[in-house]
Design a protein around this motif. Structure first.
Motif, PDB file in Angstrom:
ATOM      1  N   MET A 181     -44.893  55.223 -38.486  1.00 42.46           N
ATOM      2  CA  MET A 181     -43.526  55.698 -38.337  1.00 42.46           C
ATOM      3  C   MET A 181     -42.597  54.599 -37.860  1.00 42.46           C
ATOM      4  O   MET A 181     -42.990  53.721 -37.095  1.00 42.46           O
ATOM      5  CB  MET A 181     -43.482  56.873 -37.355  1.00 42.46           C
ATOM      6  CG  MET A 181     -44.263  58.095 -37.807  1.00 42.46           C
ATOM      7  SD  MET A 181     -44.185  59.487 -36.631  1.00 42.46           S
ATOM      8  CE  MET A 181     -42.441  59.933 -36.731  1.00 42.46           C
ATOM      9  N   ALA A 182     -41.357  54.654 -38.314  1.00 44.16           N
ATOM     10  CA  ALA A 182     -40.310  53.800 -37.779  1.00 44.16           C
ATOM     11  C   ALA A 182     -39.930  54.308 -36.387  1.00 44.16           C
ATOM     12  O   ALA A 182     -40.108  55.494 -36.081  1.00 44.16           O
ATOM     13  CB  ALA A 182     -39.093  53.818 -38.696  1.00 44.16           C
TER      14      ALA A 182
ATOM     15  N   SER B  97     -39.943  63.174 -31.736  1.00 44.77           N
ATOM     16  CA  SER B  97     -39.717  61.738 -31.899  1.00 44.77           C
ATOM     17  C   SER B  97     -40.988  61.019 -32.327  1.00 44.77           C
ATOM     18  O   SER B  97     -42.105  61.550 -32.209  1.00 44.77           O
ATOM     19  CB  SER B  97     -39.233  61.139 -30.577  1.00 44.77           C
ATOM     20  OG  SER B  97     -40.282  61.183 -29.608  1.00 44.77           O
ATOM     21  N   ALA B  98     -40.803  59.787 -32.787  1.00 38.64           N
ATOM     22  CA  ALA B  98     -41.954  58.962 -33.161  1.00 38.64           C
ATOM     23  C   ALA B  98     -42.853  58.717 -31.953  1.00 38.64           C
ATOM     24  O   ALA B  98     -44.085  58.703 -32.077  1.00 38.64           O
ATOM     25  CB  ALA B  98     -41.471  57.638 -33.749  1.00 38.64           C
ATOM     26  N   GLU B  99     -42.260  58.540 -30.783  1.00 42.09           N
ATOM     27  CA  GLU B  99     -43.049  58.284 -29.582  1.00 42.09           C
ATOM     28  C   GLU B  99     -43.960  59.472 -29.263  1.00 42.09           C
ATOM     29  O   GLU B  99     -45.136  59.297 -28.914  1.00 42.09           O
ATOM     30  CB  GLU B  99     -42.128  58.016 -28.387  1.00 42.09           C
ATOM     31  CG  GLU B  99     -41.437  56.663 -28.428  1.00 42.09           C
ATOM     32  CD  GLU B  99     -40.220  56.653 -29.354  1.00 42.09           C
ATOM     33  OE1 GLU B  99     -39.833  57.742 -29.871  1.00 42.09           O
ATOM     34  OE2 GLU B  99     -39.652  55.563 -29.557  1.00 42.09           O
TER      35      GLU B  99
ATOM     36  N   ALA C 280     -50.249  56.921 -36.321  1.00 35.13           N
ATOM     37  CA  ALA C 280     -51.208  55.867 -35.975  1.00 35.13           C
ATOM     38  C   ALA C 280     -50.518  54.676 -35.347  1.00 35.13           C
ATOM     39  O   ALA C 280     -51.113  53.952 -34.542  1.00 35.13           O
ATOM     40  CB  ALA C 280     -51.963  55.424 -37.218  1.00 35.13           C
ATOM     41  N   GLU C 281     -49.242  54.483 -35.712  1.00 37.47           N
ATOM     42  CA  GLU C 281     -48.531  53.285 -35.262  1.00 37.47           C
ATOM     43  C   GLU C 281     -47.031  53.506 -35.415  1.00 37.47           C
ATOM     44  O   GLU C 281     -46.592  54.230 -36.307  1.00 37.47           O
ATOM     45  CB  GLU C 281     -48.982  52.089 -36.115  1.00 37.47           C
ATOM     46  CG  GLU C 281     -48.412  50.747 -35.730  1.00 37.47           C
ATOM     47  CD  GLU C 281     -48.992  49.621 -36.574  1.00 37.47           C
ATOM     48  OE1 GLU C 281     -48.336  48.555 -36.668  1.00 37.47           O
ATOM     49  OE2 GLU C 281     -50.093  49.785 -37.132  1.00 37.47           O
ATOM     50  N   ILE C 282     -46.269  52.885 -34.538  1.00 35.80           N
ATOM     51  CA  ILE C 282     -44.814  52.798 -34.679  1.00 35.80           C
ATOM     52  C   ILE C 282     -44.484  51.343 -34.959  1.00 35.80           C
ATOM     53  O   ILE C 282     -44.940  50.446 -34.238  1.00 35.80           O
ATOM     54  CB  ILE C 282     -44.093  53.279 -33.412  1.00 35.80           C
ATOM     55  CG1 ILE C 282     -44.380  54.764 -33.158  1.00 35.80           C
ATOM     56  CG2 ILE C 282     -42.587  53.054 -33.535  1.00 35.80           C
ATOM     57  CD1 ILE C 282     -43.812  55.278 -31.847  1.00 35.80           C
ATOM     58  N   ALA C 283     -43.713  51.089 -36.005  1.00 36.11           N
ATOM     59  CA  ALA C 283     -43.412  49.708 -36.389  1.00 36.11           C
ATOM     60  C   ALA C 283     -41.975  49.599 -36.861  1.00 36.11           C
ATOM     61  O   ALA C 283     -41.461  50.490 -37.533  1.00 36.11           O
ATOM     62  CB  ALA C 283     -44.362  49.255 -37.505  1.00 36.11           C
ATOM     63  N   GLU C 284     -41.338  48.489 -36.502  1.00 33.17           N
ATOM     64  CA  GLU C 284     -39.973  48.235 -36.960  1.00 33.17           C
ATOM     65  C   GLU C 284     -39.912  48.152 -38.480  1.00 33.17           C
ATOM     66  O   GLU C 284     -38.920  48.553 -39.097  1.00 33.17           O
ATOM     67  CB  GLU C 284     -39.449  46.940 -36.345  1.00 33.17           C
ATOM     68  CG  GLU C 284     -39.203  47.001 -34.846  1.00 33.17           C
ATOM     69  CD  GLU C 284     -37.996  47.852 -34.473  1.00 33.17           C
ATOM     70  OE1 GLU C 284     -37.188  48.165 -35.378  1.00 33.17           O
ATOM     71  OE2 GLU C 284     -37.866  48.195 -33.282  1.00 33.17           O
TER      72      GLU C 284
END
Length: 255
Positions: free
Chosen positions: A123-124, A168-170, A179-183
Motif C-alpha cells: 500500500m501507498a 488507513s494503510a498504517e 505486507a508493506e507500505i511504500a512510497e
C-alpha cells in the motif's frame, strides 16, 4: 473504454485496472476480462507472479460501477452480478501463481474485495480501505463479509461494513492485511515479485495450496489437488494407466 489489461514481461504478469475516469470501477466487461486473464495466467508455466494494480493516481479501484448494477432487476443483480463477480474473484484468489495487489489512493467496496483476493498487498502511505456499500443501500457481495473476515479482525471489518469508517494503510499494516507500505508501491511489489524468479515454482504452488487448505480457501479442492499431485507421481499410477491401455489387470508395486 474501461478495460482490464494483461501484460507479461520476463515471468511477471501485470493486471491493470484501466478505467481511471470512473476511479477504476468494475464494469461487466472488466469482470469478463478478469475471468479470461485468470485462465491465461493459470495455464502459462512461464509466469511466476502476478501484480494487480490500477491506472492513474486517484484510486486502485472504487468498487463496482454503480451505473452497471443500479438498473439491474433484483433477480439479475443477485444471480448474475453478485454470483458471477463472486465466482470470478474466487478464480483470482485460487490462482496457483502468487499474486500481489498494489494499492494506491483508495480501495473501496469491490476494489477492497479484489485486493483481498491477492496473496499479499503493498500500500501507498496515503491509501485507504473502505466498504461503503451501506451508503447506497446494498451490502458487500464479492466476499467482503467472508474472505475479508479471514484476513482482518472482526472489529475492523465491522468498522468498515457497519459504520462506514475508512481504514488507513498504517492500520492495515498493523493487522497484517498489508505486507508493506511504500512510497513507490509498484516498485516495491516488483522487487518482491522478482525474488520469485529464483525460487521453485512448484514448491511455491504447493505451499499456496497447503495454506489455502488450512484457512478454508476452497479447502476441498486444495486437499484433492495435493493428494492428486502425490499420486500422479507414483509408480502405481503409471502401472494403472499402462494396464488400462494394454487391457490387462494391473500389478501395483506400491510405490
Amino acid at each position: 473504454m474501461a478495460s482490464l489489461d494483461l501484460t507479461i514481461d520476463g515471468g511477471i504478469a501485470k493486471l491493470l485496472l484501466n478505467n481511471p475516469a470512473r476511479l477504476n470501477a468494475f464494469t461487466p466487461e472488466m469482470l469478463a476480462q478478469l475471468e479470461s486473464h485468470c485462465e491465461t495466467l493459470e495455464n502459462d508455466p512461464d509466469i511466476c507472479c502476478v501484480i494487480l494494480t490500477g491506472e492513474g493516481g486517484r484510486a486502485f479501484c472504487a468498487g463496482a460501477d454503480i451505473k452497471a448494477w443500479a438498473p439491474l432487476s433484483p433477480f439479475d443483480f443477485s444471480r448474475h452480478w453478485v454470483r458471477d463477480g463472486h465466482r470470478i474473484f474466487d478464480r483470482l484468489a485460487r490462482l496457483s501463481k502468487p499474486t500481489i495487489a498494489v494499492i494506491h489512493a483508495h480501495a473501496f467496496g469491490g476494489g477492497l474485495e479484489l485486493a483481498a483476493c491477492c496473496d499479499i498487498r503493498v500500500m501507498a502511505p496515503d491509501a485507504t480501505l473502505a466498504l461503503p456499500e451501506s451508503q447506497v443501500g446494498i451490502v458487500p457481495g464479492w466476499s467482503g463479509t467472508q474472505r475479508l473476515a479471514r484476513l482482518i479482525p472482526e472489529a475492523m471489518l465491522k468498522e468498515m461494513a457497519l459504520f462506514g469508517r475508512r481504514i488507513s494503510a498504517e492500520r492495515a499494516l498493523s493487522c497484517g492485511f498489508a505486507a508493506e507500505i511504500a512510497e513507490m508501491p509498484f516498485a516495491a511489489a516488483l522487487e518482491i515479485a522478482e525474488k520469485l524468479l529464483t525460487t521453485s515454482p512448484r514448491a511455491t504452488e504447493v505451499a499456496k495450496y497447503m495454506i489455502h487448505a488450512a484457512v478454508a480457501e476452497d479447502r476441498d479442492a486444495m486437499i484433492e489437488a495435493l493428494g492428486s499431485g502425490m499420486i500422479a507421481a507414483s509408480a502405481d499410477k503409471a502401472e494403472g494407466v499402462a494396464a488400462f491401455t494394454e487391457k490387462r489387470k494391473p500389478v501395483f508395486p506400491g510405490k
